[in-house]
Design a protein around this motif. Structure first.
Motif, short mmCIF file in Angstrom:
data_model
loop_
_atom_site.label_atom_id
_atom_site.label_comp_id
_atom_site.label_asym_id
_atom_site.label_seq_id
_atom_site.Cartn_x
_atom_site.Cartn_y
_atom_site.Cartn_z
N ARG B 26 15.71 16.17 15.07
CA ARG B 26 14.47 15.46 14.83
C ARG B 26 13.43 16.47 14.40
O ARG B 26 12.92 17.21 15.22
CB ARG B 26 14.03 14.74 16.09
CG ARG B 26 15.07 13.76 16.54
CD ARG B 26 14.61 12.90 17.66
NE ARG B 26 15.61 11.87 17.89
CZ ARG B 26 15.36 10.71 18.47
NH1 ARG B 26 14.16 10.43 18.87
NH2 ARG B 26 16.31 9.84 18.63
N PHE B 28 9.87 17.14 13.33
CA PHE B 28 8.57 16.46 13.33
C PHE B 28 7.62 17.11 12.35
O PHE B 28 6.85 16.45 11.68
CB PHE B 28 7.95 16.51 14.72
CG PHE B 28 8.75 15.75 15.73
CD1 PHE B 28 9.27 14.52 15.42
CD2 PHE B 28 8.97 16.28 16.99
CE1 PHE B 28 10.00 13.81 16.34
CE2 PHE B 28 9.70 15.58 17.91
CZ PHE B 28 10.22 14.34 17.60
N TYR B 66 17.87 10.36 12.51
CA TYR B 66 16.48 10.12 12.91
C TYR B 66 15.62 9.80 11.70
O TYR B 66 14.80 8.87 11.73
CB TYR B 66 15.93 11.36 13.64
CG TYR B 66 14.46 11.29 13.93
CD1 TYR B 66 13.97 10.40 14.87
CD2 TYR B 66 13.56 12.11 13.26
CE1 TYR B 66 12.62 10.32 15.13
CE2 TYR B 66 12.21 12.04 13.52
CZ TYR B 66 11.74 11.15 14.46
OH TYR B 66 10.40 11.07 14.71
N GLU B 70 13.46 6.52 10.94
CA GLU B 70 12.05 6.61 10.60
C GLU B 70 11.79 5.86 9.29
O GLU B 70 10.77 5.18 9.15
CB GLU B 70 11.63 8.08 10.43
CG GLU B 70 11.32 8.80 11.72
CD GLU B 70 10.09 8.24 12.41
OE1 GLU B 70 10.27 7.47 13.39
OE2 GLU B 70 8.97 8.54 11.99
N ARG B 73 11.42 2.32 10.07
CA ARG B 73 10.11 2.03 10.68
C ARG B 73 9.03 1.98 9.58
O ARG B 73 8.20 1.06 9.55
CB ARG B 73 9.76 3.11 11.70
CG ARG B 73 8.51 2.83 12.50
CD ARG B 73 8.28 3.92 13.53
NE ARG B 73 7.99 5.21 12.95
CZ ARG B 73 6.82 5.53 12.41
NH1 ARG B 73 5.84 4.67 12.37
NH2 ARG B 73 6.64 6.73 11.88
N ALA B 77 6.37 -0.66 8.32
CA ALA B 77 4.96 -0.29 8.51
C ALA B 77 4.19 -0.40 7.19
O ALA B 77 3.06 -0.87 7.17
CB ALA B 77 4.85 1.12 9.06
N TYR B 78 4.80 0.02 6.10
CA TYR B 78 4.12 -0.01 4.80
C TYR B 78 4.36 -1.33 4.08
O TYR B 78 4.09 -1.47 2.90
CB TYR B 78 4.59 1.17 3.94
CG TYR B 78 4.18 2.52 4.48
CD1 TYR B 78 3.01 2.67 5.22
CD2 TYR B 78 4.95 3.65 4.27
CE1 TYR B 78 2.63 3.89 5.73
CE2 TYR B 78 4.57 4.89 4.78
CZ TYR B 78 3.40 5.00 5.50
OH TYR B 78 3.02 6.22 5.99
N LYS B 127 -0.22 7.81 -1.74
CA LYS B 127 -0.46 7.02 -0.55
C LYS B 127 0.60 7.29 0.53
O LYS B 127 0.34 7.11 1.70
CB LYS B 127 -0.44 5.52 -0.89
CG LYS B 127 -1.60 5.09 -1.76
CD LYS B 127 -2.87 5.02 -0.95
CE LYS B 127 -4.13 4.91 -1.78
NZ LYS B 127 -4.13 3.77 -2.69
N ILE B 128 1.79 7.70 0.12
CA ILE B 128 2.84 7.99 1.09
C ILE B 128 3.27 9.44 0.87
O ILE B 128 3.63 9.80 -0.24
CB ILE B 128 4.05 7.05 0.93
CG1 ILE B 128 3.62 5.59 1.01
CG2 ILE B 128 5.09 7.33 2.00
CD1 ILE B 128 4.75 4.60 0.89
N TYR B 131 7.78 13.40 2.03
CA TYR B 131 8.90 13.38 2.97
C TYR B 131 9.15 11.98 3.50
O TYR B 131 10.29 11.60 3.75
CB TYR B 131 8.68 14.40 4.10
CG TYR B 131 7.74 13.97 5.21
CD1 TYR B 131 8.25 13.34 6.34
CD2 TYR B 131 6.38 14.17 5.13
CE1 TYR B 131 7.41 12.95 7.37
CE2 TYR B 131 5.54 13.79 6.14
CZ TYR B 131 6.05 13.18 7.27
OH TYR B 131 5.22 12.78 8.27
N GLN B 132 8.06 11.20 3.63
CA GLN B 132 8.25 9.82 4.09
C GLN B 132 8.91 8.97 3.00
O GLN B 132 9.71 8.08 3.31
CB GLN B 132 6.91 9.21 4.50
CG GLN B 132 6.35 9.81 5.78
CD GLN B 132 5.15 9.06 6.32
OE1 GLN B 132 4.56 8.25 5.63
NE2 GLN B 132 4.80 9.34 7.56
#
Lengths: 318, 185
Positions: B26, B28, B66, B70, B73, B77-78, B127-128, B131-132
């Protein structure tokens, strides 16, 4: 100012006081029982058997007396446990008794922060904030608890006991503060990496102060008045901030992260992790994972000028 | 004799542990967005000078469970699910089938998210964080079984139109991908 952070042994409201009374009664009763039991043990250890007596003899003169003593002790234990039970039930009833709530607050647990919404029958008078709960002094406040992800637990030891926040199941809790002050609270159910950094504040205000605070929170965010803060608002709206955070009165309306409409009025950021200062806020925006690894705030890269403008804008959100 | 067996077992355990570590790490503290190259995806095949082979683009998160969870999620979320509806499709195309309008490779999905596509897909540029986006790319690919099964997330609590990503048989795209340049005359 009080010199302790949080304590269940110095109750600051009627709910905490009734829990504390139960605790004290149980403590002193247990102390008496403990002393009696140890005394009986010491007496039995030190007493000598008469010389030449058969240790396995049945029906001796002491047998009836011993039976009586053991039966009395068992009876007394049962009575004490029943007294505990009745006291416990009556405390539980007192804690959950229906009252007229002066304020109704919905608290939603997130990994790892608290969403706080004040209920009002007029929808646009509802107030959403985070990690800081203001209540009027001396008035019963109903807190309704729910969770967005995992089980959390709401615990402000000076005001009441713990109550779990369970996803999809609403629970509730009454709190009331007797005197103005800032009371610390903490998540009390392990909820992931940053469980330890999931604190909140309960701020008890005099009713007039509370009304003033509520009126300012119910307002939309201030419109930028100078070019620097206007630039800051543009930065906010065109960067990843806007994907998760809301500022009422601007197009930003996301609900994934804390509502920032009145960010500058709060004492702490990141659920009690850091005092709300300009420098801490800058560090949090740029590298939140260095401060609170695992939190859902991503790192952001902003040019120095944009960062200063953004901080200036966030600083105006009183 | 016994010693050699034991040594073999220890080596095997170490290898499995190393593989498991990679899957379960994981991370972070990702590198900040400015430290990563912007899109790494080009919309044209023409380059100045002699034609060179592009460096292959690899999604750094396709082997990390992980990161994929994510991605799931963030997908919700978006509000990707607002149009793509947990992969089943609705306003936007379904993501759990083998039909890919703009390609199924990681870099195609990356540029779909970052650049947007005609007729509805908005651009999330700026906006994102990158890495996301890569995490969301990995999750989107898991929906049609393009990720290893031990990486893909399990079933969630939503209504799902098909099997959970862990049980999805790989749905390889039927048609070869037409270059994006063809879409932009």
């Amino acid at each position: 100012m009080r010199d302790w952070l949080q304590s269940a042994l110095r109750p600051a409201g009627p709910e905490a006081a009734s829990v504390h009374a139960l605790w004290e009664f149980m403590l002193w009763t247990s102390v008496v029982v403990f002393v009696l039991v140890l005394g009986a043990l010491a007496w039995g250890t030190l007493r000598r058997r008469p010389a030449g007596a058969d240790p396995l003899a049945e029906g001796g003169p002491g047998e009836r007396r011993m039976t009586g003593a053991v039966s009395t002790a068992v009876g007394a234990t049962v009575v004490v446990l029943f007294v505990f039970l009745v006291f416990d039930f009556s405390t539980g009833r007192a804690l959950t008794a229906r009252r007229e709530a002066a304020v109704r607050i919905e608290v939603t647990g997130h990994q790892w922060w608290w969403e706080v919404t004040y209920y009002d029958s007029i929808p646009n008078r509802r107030v959403t904030t985070a990690n800081e709960i203001h209540i009027p002094v001396g008035r019963p406040v109903l807190i309704r608890l729910n969770s967005q992800d995992v089980i959390h637990s709401f615990w402000a030891p000076d005001l009441n006991g713990k109550r779990d926040l369970i996803p999809g199941k609403e629970s509730s809790l009454w709190i009331q503060a007797d005197s103005p002050g800032v009371y610390h609270g903490q998540c009390a159910e392990f909820c992931g990496y940053q469980h330890a950094k999931m604190a909140f504040l309960v701020v008890a205000d005099r009713p007039a102060d509370f009304a003033r605070w509520y009126a300012s929170q119910a307002d939309t965010a201030r419109t930028p008045t100078d070019s620097l803060t206007a630039r800051g608002q543009e930065v906010f709206l065109s960067s990843p901030c806007v994907m998760c955070h809301a500022i009422q009165g601007t197009p930003a309306g996301a609900t994934m992260g804390p509502d920032l409409t009145h960010l500058a009025s709060r004492r702490y950021i990141a659920a009690g992790s850091l005092p709300n200062t300009r420098g801490n806020l800058a560090g949090w925006i740029l590298d939140a994972q260095g401060i609170k690894p695992g939190a859902h705030m991503p790192p952001n890269s902003l040019t120095p000028a944009d960062l200063q403008a953004l901080l200036a804008y966030l600083g105006t959100l009183k | 004799m016994m010693g050699r067996k034991l040594r073999g077992a220890v080596a095997l355990a170490a290898a499995l542990a190393a593989l498991g570590c990679q899957r379960e790490t994981r991370r972070f503290r990702e590198s900040p967005p400015a430290a990563t190259s912007e899109t790494a995806v080009s919309m044209s095949e023409l380059v100045p000078g002699p034609k060179t082979r592009d460096l292959p683009i690899r999604n750094p998160y396709e082997r990390n469970a992980y990161a994929v969870s994510e991605g799931e999620r963030l997908f919700n979320a978006y509000n990707c699910s607002g149009c793509h509806s947990h992969g089943g499709g609705g306003i936007g195309p379904a993501l759990m089938d083998d039909q890919w309008i703009y390609g199924s490779d990681p870099e195609n999905i990356f540029s779909t998210i970052v650049e947007g596509r005609p007729n509805g897909m908005p651009t999330f540029r700026g906006k994102i964080p990158n890495y996301q986006v890569w995490q969301i790319v990995a999750y989107v690919r898991s929906l049609s079984g393009l990720l290893p099964k031990d990486i893909a997330p399990a079933r969630d609590d939503h209504m799902v139109a098909g099997p959970e990503p862990q049980r999805t048989e790989p749905l390889r795209p039927k048609h070869a991908f037409t270059p994006a340049a063809a879409e932009h005359p």
